[in-house]
Motif scaffolding. Structure first.
Motif, PDB file in Angstrom:
ATOM      1  N   LEU A 226      -7.425  -4.771  -8.415  1.00  0.00           N
ATOM      2  CA  LEU A 226      -6.295  -5.955  -8.007  1.00  0.00           C
ATOM      3  C   LEU A 226      -5.817  -6.554  -9.424  1.00  0.00           C
ATOM      4  CD1 LEU A 226      -7.297  -6.677  -4.633  1.00  0.00           C
ATOM      5  CD2 LEU A 226      -5.250  -4.971  -4.675  1.00  0.00           C
ATOM      6  N   THR A 227      -6.715  -6.652 -10.513  1.00  0.00           N
ATOM      7  CA  THR A 227      -6.021  -7.541 -11.139  1.00  0.00           C
ATOM      8  C   THR A 227      -5.328  -7.174 -12.046  1.00  0.00           C
ATOM      9  OG1 THR A 227      -7.602  -9.582 -10.488  1.00  0.00           O
ATOM     10  CG2 THR A 227      -6.939  -9.914 -13.181  1.00  0.00           C
ATOM     11  N   HIS A 228      -5.626  -6.541 -12.659  1.00  0.00           N
ATOM     12  CA  HIS A 228      -5.580  -5.583 -13.808  1.00  0.00           C
ATOM     13  C   HIS A 228      -4.694  -3.771 -13.708  1.00  0.00           C
ATOM     14  CE1 HIS A 228      -7.490  -7.588 -17.070  1.00  0.00           C
ATOM     15  NE2 HIS A 228      -8.992  -7.601 -15.514  1.00  0.00           N
ATOM     16  N   ASP A 229      -4.295  -4.001 -12.122  1.00  0.00           N
ATOM     17  CA  ASP A 229      -3.386  -2.933 -11.489  1.00  0.00           C
ATOM     18  C   ASP A 229      -4.136  -1.207 -12.154  1.00  0.00           C
ATOM     19  OD1 ASP A 229      -1.379  -5.820 -10.759  1.00  0.00           O
ATOM     20  OD2 ASP A 229       0.284  -5.084 -12.748  1.00  0.00           O
ATOM     21  N   ASP A 230      -4.872  -1.858 -11.640  1.00  0.00           N
ATOM     22  CA  ASP A 230      -5.885  -1.014 -11.583  1.00  0.00           C
ATOM     23  C   ASP A 230      -6.261   0.528 -10.770  1.00  0.00           C
ATOM     24  OD1 ASP A 230      -7.969   2.128 -12.477  1.00  0.00           O
ATOM     25  OD2 ASP A 230      -9.334   0.499 -14.004  1.00  0.00           O
ATOM     26  N   TRP A 231      -4.857   0.858 -10.676  1.00  0.00           N
ATOM     27  CA  TRP A 231      -4.615   2.107  -9.308  1.00  0.00           C
ATOM     28  C   TRP A 231      -5.841   2.672  -8.721  1.00  0.00           C
ATOM     29  CZ3 TRP A 231      -1.426   2.742 -12.743  1.00  0.00           C
ATOM     30  CH2 TRP A 231      -1.210   3.875 -13.790  1.00  0.00           C
ATOM     31  N   ILE A 232      -6.988   3.236  -9.737  1.00  0.00           N
ATOM     32  CA  ILE A 232      -7.569   4.998 -10.704  1.00  0.00           C
ATOM     33  C   ILE A 232      -8.791   4.109  -9.532  1.00  0.00           C
ATOM     34  CG2 ILE A 232      -8.839   6.105 -11.704  1.00  0.00           C
ATOM     35  CD1 ILE A 232      -6.640   6.566 -13.131  1.00  0.00           C
ATOM     36  N   SER A 233      -9.044   3.039  -9.896  1.00  0.00           N
ATOM     37  CA  SER A 233     -10.283   2.253  -9.551  1.00  0.00           C
ATOM     38  C   SER A 233      -9.971   2.087  -8.109  1.00  0.00           C
ATOM     39  CB  SER A 233     -10.779   1.005 -10.320  1.00  0.00           C
ATOM     40  OG  SER A 233     -11.207   1.687 -11.927  1.00  0.00           O
ATOM     41  N   PHE A 234      -8.566   1.729  -7.902  1.00  0.00           N
ATOM     42  CA  PHE A 234      -8.610   0.970  -6.921  1.00  0.00           C
ATOM     43  C   PHE A 234      -8.877   1.733  -5.578  1.00  0.00           C
ATOM     44  CE2 PHE A 234      -5.758   0.137  -2.566  1.00  0.00           C
ATOM     45  CZ  PHE A 234      -6.598  -0.984  -2.400  1.00  0.00           C
ATOM     46  N   TRP A 235      -8.752   3.151  -6.127  1.00  0.00           N
ATOM     47  CA  TRP A 235      -8.783   3.951  -5.217  1.00  0.00           C
ATOM     48  C   TRP A 235     -10.190   4.789  -4.720  1.00  0.00           C
ATOM     49  CZ3 TRP A 235      -4.619   3.293  -1.981  1.00  0.00           C
ATOM     50  CH2 TRP A 235      -3.818   3.649  -2.242  1.00  0.00           C
ATOM     51  N   LYS A 236     -10.497   4.407  -6.122  1.00  0.00           N
ATOM     52  CA  LYS A 236     -12.176   4.801  -5.531  1.00  0.00           C
ATOM     53  C   LYS A 236     -12.918   4.231  -5.214  1.00  0.00           C
ATOM     54  CE  LYS A 236     -12.533   7.428 -10.194  1.00  0.00           C
ATOM     55  NZ  LYS A 236     -13.238   7.796 -11.685  1.00  0.00           N
ATOM     56  N   THR A 237     -12.865   2.488  -5.429  1.00  0.00           N
ATOM     57  CA  THR A 237     -13.980   1.907  -4.332  1.00  0.00           C
ATOM     58  C   THR A 237     -13.272   2.048  -3.071  1.00  0.00           C
ATOM     59  OG1 THR A 237     -13.146  -0.113  -7.040  1.00  0.00           O
ATOM     60  CG2 THR A 237     -14.310  -0.853  -4.625  1.00  0.00           C
ATOM     61  N   ARG A 238     -12.086   1.863  -3.488  1.00  0.00           N
ATOM     62  CA  ARG A 238     -11.621   2.034  -1.008  1.00  0.00           C
ATOM     63  C   ARG A 238     -12.410   3.360  -0.962  1.00  0.00           C
ATOM     64  NH1 ARG A 238      -9.057   4.976   2.697  1.00  0.00           N
ATOM     65  NH2 ARG A 238      -7.866   4.164   3.500  1.00  0.00           N
ATOM     66  N   ASP A 239     -12.522   4.125  -1.807  1.00  0.00           N
ATOM     67  CA  ASP A 239     -13.394   5.751  -0.933  1.00  0.00           C
ATOM     68  C   ASP A 239     -15.216   5.381   0.039  1.00  0.00           C
ATOM     69  OD1 ASP A 239     -11.156   7.075  -1.144  1.00  0.00           O
ATOM     70  OD2 ASP A 239     -12.046   7.861  -3.323  1.00  0.00           O
ATOM     71  N   HIS A 240     -15.255   4.001  -1.411  1.00  0.00           N
ATOM     72  CA  HIS A 240     -16.923   3.980  -1.673  1.00  0.00           C
ATOM     73  C   HIS A 240     -17.567   2.842  -0.564  1.00  0.00           C
ATOM     74  CE1 HIS A 240     -17.514   6.106  -5.706  1.00  0.00           C
ATOM     75  NE2 HIS A 240     -18.217   6.344  -4.534  1.00  0.00           N
ATOM     76  N   ALA A 241     -15.716   2.216   0.092  1.00  0.00           N
ATOM     77  CA  ALA A 241     -16.421   1.105   1.085  1.00  0.00           C
ATOM     78  C   ALA A 241     -16.103   1.712   2.751  1.00  0.00           C
ATOM     79  CB  ALA A 241     -14.960   0.168   1.096  1.00  0.00           C
ATOM     80  N   ASP A 242     -16.396   1.079   3.295  1.00  0.00           N
ATOM     81  CA  ASP A 242     -16.759   1.363   5.121  1.00  0.00           C
ATOM     82  C   ASP A 242     -15.290   1.352   5.822  1.00  0.00           C
ATOM     83  OD1 ASP A 242     -16.943  -1.487   5.480  1.00  0.00           O
ATOM     84  OD2 ASP A 242     -18.921  -2.069   5.801  1.00  0.00           O
ATOM     85  N   GLY A 243     -14.964   1.525   7.273  1.00  0.00           N
ATOM     86  CA  GLY A 243     -14.381   1.658   7.549  1.00  0.00           C
ATOM     87  C   GLY A 243     -13.470   0.196   7.890  1.00  0.00           C
ATOM     88  N   TYR A 244     -14.311  -1.156   7.880  1.00  0.00           N
ATOM     89  CA  TYR A 244     -13.605  -2.392   7.904  1.00  0.00           C
ATOM     90  C   TYR A 244     -13.053  -2.734   6.752  1.00  0.00           C
ATOM     91  CZ  TYR A 244     -17.068  -2.878  11.949  1.00  0.00           C
ATOM     92  OH  TYR A 244     -17.525  -2.564  12.930  1.00  0.00           O
ATOM     93  N   ILE A 245     -13.614  -2.330   5.524  1.00  0.00           N
ATOM     94  CA  ILE A 245     -13.026  -2.874   4.251  1.00  0.00           C
ATOM     95  C   ILE A 245     -12.026  -2.201   4.181  1.00  0.00           C
ATOM     96  CG2 ILE A 245     -13.213  -3.217   2.059  1.00  0.00           C
ATOM     97  CD1 ILE A 245     -16.310  -4.332   2.423  1.00  0.00           C
ATOM     98  N   ARG A 246     -11.819  -0.824   4.206  1.00  0.00           N
ATOM     99  CA  ARG A 246     -10.738   0.068   4.265  1.00  0.00           C
ATOM    100  C   ARG A 246      -9.755  -0.024   4.589  1.00  0.00           C
ATOM    101  NH1 ARG A 246     -14.674   4.238   4.467  1.00  0.00           N
ATOM    102  NH2 ARG A 246     -13.525   4.733   6.729  1.00  0.00           N
ATOM    103  N   SER A 247      -9.763  -1.137   6.454  1.00  0.00           N
ATOM    104  CA  SER A 247      -8.844  -1.403   6.561  1.00  0.00           C
ATOM    105  C   SER A 247      -8.056  -2.239   5.826  1.00  0.00           C
ATOM    106  CB  SER A 247      -9.181  -1.812   8.571  1.00  0.00           C
ATOM    107  OG  SER A 247      -8.347  -1.850   8.677  1.00  0.00           O
ATOM    108  N   LEU A 248      -8.670  -3.036   5.916  1.00  0.00           N
ATOM    109  CA  LEU A 248      -8.292  -4.319   4.773  1.00  0.00           C
ATOM    110  C   LEU A 248      -7.811  -4.365   3.491  1.00  0.00           C
ATOM    111  CD1 LEU A 248     -11.200  -7.107   5.204  1.00  0.00           C
ATOM    112  CD2 LEU A 248      -8.705  -7.303   5.927  1.00  0.00           C
ATOM    113  N   MET A 249      -7.800  -3.416   2.872  1.00  0.00           N
ATOM    114  CA  MET A 249      -7.971  -2.740   1.208  1.00  0.00           C
ATOM    115  C   MET A 249      -6.745  -1.921   1.612  1.00  0.00           C
ATOM    116  SD  MET A 249     -11.060  -1.349  -0.700  1.00  0.00           S
ATOM    117  CE  MET A 249     -10.098  -1.211  -2.538  1.00  0.00           C
TER     118      MET A 249
END
Length: 313
Positions: A226-249
């Protein structure tokens, strides 16, 4: 005789209007803040909580074939309290093509009833805080936060989340380290993604590390993205999160899409549609071209699988 026969039919219920169904037990109690006393005793609170959990379990069973769609059936608008005006049910007879829409509407209605019931219970617990056992209050708030997070409904998860961490995490009844880490993570993610306050999110994360040795790899990667506008890392990170965190992301998803579109618009004359969709959603089938155009008011031109951003002069 005719008079007696008519009277007999009337007495037996013929010609009477249909009786209304009994009131929903979850909708019956009122709000403690409005003077209702139905839930002022701990026994009543415990009984009502069991009813809520039973309805939640039934909701999960009824929508087991697509539970994610059921939990995301409420309007995802942080300024709108969808539990105040739950969607009405649709008529029973539907065109087969509209069955999915009907199921979504019915899921939203039932989810609204559950969230409203949890709000009533929380209000009652707050009104009786002096006598309601703290462990029971913690249990209710934990259940409420998790349910409302999956529903993507801030008015139902943020107040109990804040109260759980500040008021109910007492020296006499502290949250376990696992629970404390879990709900701190949700709290920080909410600041970073929904409230768009990355500075406060980082400060809370650093303070938690100093105070309790807090560590969370997925949160750290998300904050960095989020800090570096790195959308590639953002989506990859979301894919590894659970349902609660994905909902927040997902609260930050539109902003990350916009950042990706701006970067692509500055860097390319034309792009493959598949690359564009994957950059904006993290998946090759994450959304449609029409959805991107409508959401972000794109003026780019599509020709089959190619998208023209600007024409070379």
């Amino acid at each position: 005789m005719a008079h007696r026969a008519a009277h007999s039919r009337s007495s037996s219920g013929w010609g009477r209007q249909k009786q209304k169904p009994p009131p929903d037990p979850l909708e019956k109690p009122g709000y403690a803040s409005k003077g209702d006393s139905a839930l002022v005793e701990i026994q009543a609170q415990e009984s009502y909580f069991r009813l809520i959990m039973d309805r939640y379990a039934q909701f999960c069973r009824d929508n087991s074939d697509n539970l994610q769609a059921a939990f995301t059936s409420l309007p995802r608008d942080p300024s709108e309290d969808a539990t105040k005006n739950p969607p009405a049910s649709l008529p029973q007879k539907q065109d087969p093509k509209k069955q999915a829409a009907q199921r979504t509407t019915l899921a939203a209605k039932e989810l609204s009833v559950i969230l409203v019931a949890l709000r009533k219970l929380r209000e009652a617990i707050l009104a009786t805080a002096a006598k309601t056992p703290v462990p029971f209050s913690q249990e209710v708030h934990i259940f409420c936060v998790r349910t409302a997070l999956l529903a993507g409904h801030p008015p139902s998860y943020y107040p109990p989340l804040e109260r759980l961490l500040t008021t109910l995490n007492t020296p006499a009844h502290p949250l376990g380290i696992s629970a404390l880490n879990e709900f701190l993570t949700y709290f920080i993610f909410d600041f970073a993604c929904r409230q768009e306050d990355i500075v406060t999110a980082i400060r809370l994360r650093d303070r938690a590390e100093v105070k309790i040795g807090y560590q969370h790899e997925i949160l750290d990667k998300a904050l960095l993205a989020l800090t570096h506008d790195d959308w590639i890392s953002f989506w990859k990170t979301r894919d590894h999160a659970d349902g609660y965190i994905r909902s927040l992301m997902d609260w930050a998803a539109d902003n990350m899409q916009l950042r990706a579109l701006k970067a692509i618009g500055k860097s390319y004359m034309t792009v493959d549609l598949e690359f564009l969709i994957e950059s904006c959603t993290g998946r090759k089938d994450g959304c449609t071209w029409e959805e991107l155009v409508q959401k972000h008011n794109l003026g780019w031109k599509r020709d089959n699988n190619k998208v023209t951003i600007r024409i070379r002069k």
